[in-house]
Design an enzyme around this catalytic site. Structure first.
Site, short mmCIF file in Angstrom:
data_model
loop_
_atom_site.label_atom_id
_atom_site.label_comp_id
_atom_site.label_asym_id
_atom_site.label_seq_id
_atom_site.Cartn_x
_atom_site.Cartn_y
_atom_site.Cartn_z
N ASN A 7 12.62 56.94 45.00
CA ASN A 7 11.87 57.07 43.74
C ASN A 7 10.72 56.07 43.76
OD1 ASN A 7 10.97 57.23 41.12
ND2 ASN A 7 12.85 56.43 40.17
N TRP A 8 9.52 56.61 43.98
CA TRP A 8 8.34 55.73 44.10
C TRP A 8 7.90 55.18 42.75
CZ3 TRP A 8 4.42 58.50 47.92
CH2 TRP A 8 5.01 58.56 49.20
N LYS A 9 8.48 55.72 41.67
CA LYS A 9 8.08 55.33 40.31
C LYS A 9 6.55 55.46 40.17
CE LYS A 9 12.32 52.74 39.88
NZ LYS A 9 13.04 51.61 39.33
N HIS A 94 16.08 59.20 33.93
CA HIS A 94 16.03 57.86 34.51
C HIS A 94 16.02 56.81 33.39
CE1 HIS A 94 14.67 54.32 36.66
NE2 HIS A 94 15.08 54.92 37.76
N GLU A 164 23.28 54.90 38.00
CA GLU A 164 22.34 53.77 38.11
C GLU A 164 22.54 52.84 36.92
OE1 GLU A 164 18.34 54.17 40.32
OE2 GLU A 164 18.12 55.05 38.36
N GLY A 170 16.17 47.11 39.65
CA GLY A 170 15.16 46.06 39.80
C GLY A 170 15.77 44.66 39.79
N SER A 210 19.02 48.46 43.09
CA SER A 210 18.94 47.36 44.05
C SER A 210 19.56 47.67 45.41
CB SER A 210 19.54 46.08 43.47
OG SER A 210 18.78 45.67 42.35
N GLY A 231 14.60 52.56 44.62
CA GLY A 231 13.29 52.27 44.03
C GLY A 231 12.45 51.45 45.01
P1 13P Z 1 15.44 49.52 42.60
O1 13P Z 1 15.99 50.11 43.90
O2 13P Z 1 14.09 48.95 42.74
O3 13P Z 1 16.45 48.58 41.97
O4 13P Z 1 15.28 50.75 41.59
C1 13P Z 1 16.34 51.59 41.41
C2 13P Z 1 15.88 52.79 40.69
O5 13P Z 1 15.60 52.73 39.48
C3 13P Z 1 15.73 54.06 41.43
O6 13P Z 1 15.57 55.14 40.57
#
Ligand code: 13P
Length: 252
Positions: A7-9, A94, A164, A170, A210, A231
């Site tokens: 997920n590149w956000k 999400h 999640e 994060g 994470s 992420g």
């Molecule tokens: P991180 O891997 O940066 O903690 O993010 C997780 C996430 O929200 C994936 O959708």
């Protein structure tokens, strides 16, 4: 088979960078019998990346869709429009969208829209904190059953549940394999209780929050877990490649 969803956000800032990141991701050697790679770039980049890709190993996901089919919904993107970009999946619910006000009814409507448009929903669920009374268990069960309300058992092969926990997104550390396993069991039990054994077995369950190149192997060792939703580490092809290798080595 292990599934890895990147997920590149809201990254990166330009299409040139997105193309570069995709080119590097594309080069990651994976055995498609063992590892399924799904990339979720921003909507803006989906079509060009997907249509320009000649391979078959990588699939594309959107990060969200509208709960509506078409019409006066400024700024929204429909499931049909996402499907038209060549995408096969969509992340729904999400935590970062729920934080903007998306509620469980929206999420349910989006899941129905996705299935209707032949997109496979990746439904993100997870509690904001671990309370001493175990209310987080009720939260997770409710999130699953509202999102999947009324969906026939035959459609569960198209469904992925991404557990999640908000406190792990994060963050510095992911929960350990045992803690992830406990929640995978809870998700499976909820699916069995409400939709039956067949639906429970057909649903893919991934963990997100994470996941990185250091803990991936531990997380892939969790029984009955089908993969991960990543992420930050999906923006770094070297880390992403290490995670993909761990997936292949632990995949049966
Ligand atoms: P991180 O891997 O940066 O903690 O993010 C997780 C996430 O929200 C994936 O959708």
């Amino acid at each position: 088979m292990k599934t890895i969803i990147g997920n590149w956000k809201m990254n990166p800032g330009t299409f040139i960078e997105a193309k570069r990141l995709f080119e590097a991701t594309k080069k990651i050697p994976t055995n498609s019998k063992k590892v399924e790679l799904i990339i979720a770039p921003p909507h803006m980049f989906l079509r060009e990346l997907s249509k320009g890709y000649r391979g078959t190993r990588i699939e594309f996901a959107a990060q969200d869709i509208s709960r509506d089919q078409e019409g006066s919904h400024t700024g929204e993107t429909s499931a049909t429009q996402v499907h038209d970009t060549g995408s096969t999946h969509v992340i729904i619910g999400h935590a970062e969208r729920r934080a903007l006000g998306e509620n469980e009814e929206d999420i349910h409507a989006k899941v129905l829209m996705a299935l209707e448009a032949k997109l496979n929903p990746i439904i993100a669920i997870g509690e904001s904190e671990r309370d001493a009374h175990g209310d987080y268990i009720k939260t997770v069960r409710r999130q699953i059953t509202t999102a999947l309300d009324g969906i026939p058992a035959a459609r569960f092969k198209n469904i992925t549940i991404a557990y999640e926990p908000i406190w792990a997104i994060g963050a510095e550390h992911a929960p350990d394999a045992h803690a992830v396993h406990q929640m995978v069991l809870l998700v499976r039990k909820t699916l069995r209780d409400f939709y039956g054994e067949k639906a429970m077995k057909a649903t893919r369950i991934v963990y997100g929050g994470s996941v990185n190149e250091e803990n991936a192997r531990d997380i892939f060792s969790v029984p009955e877990l089908d993969g991960v939703l990543i992420g930050r580490a999906s923006l770094d092809p070297i880390k992403f490649a290490t995670i993909a290798r761990a997936a292949a080595e632990t995949s049966v």
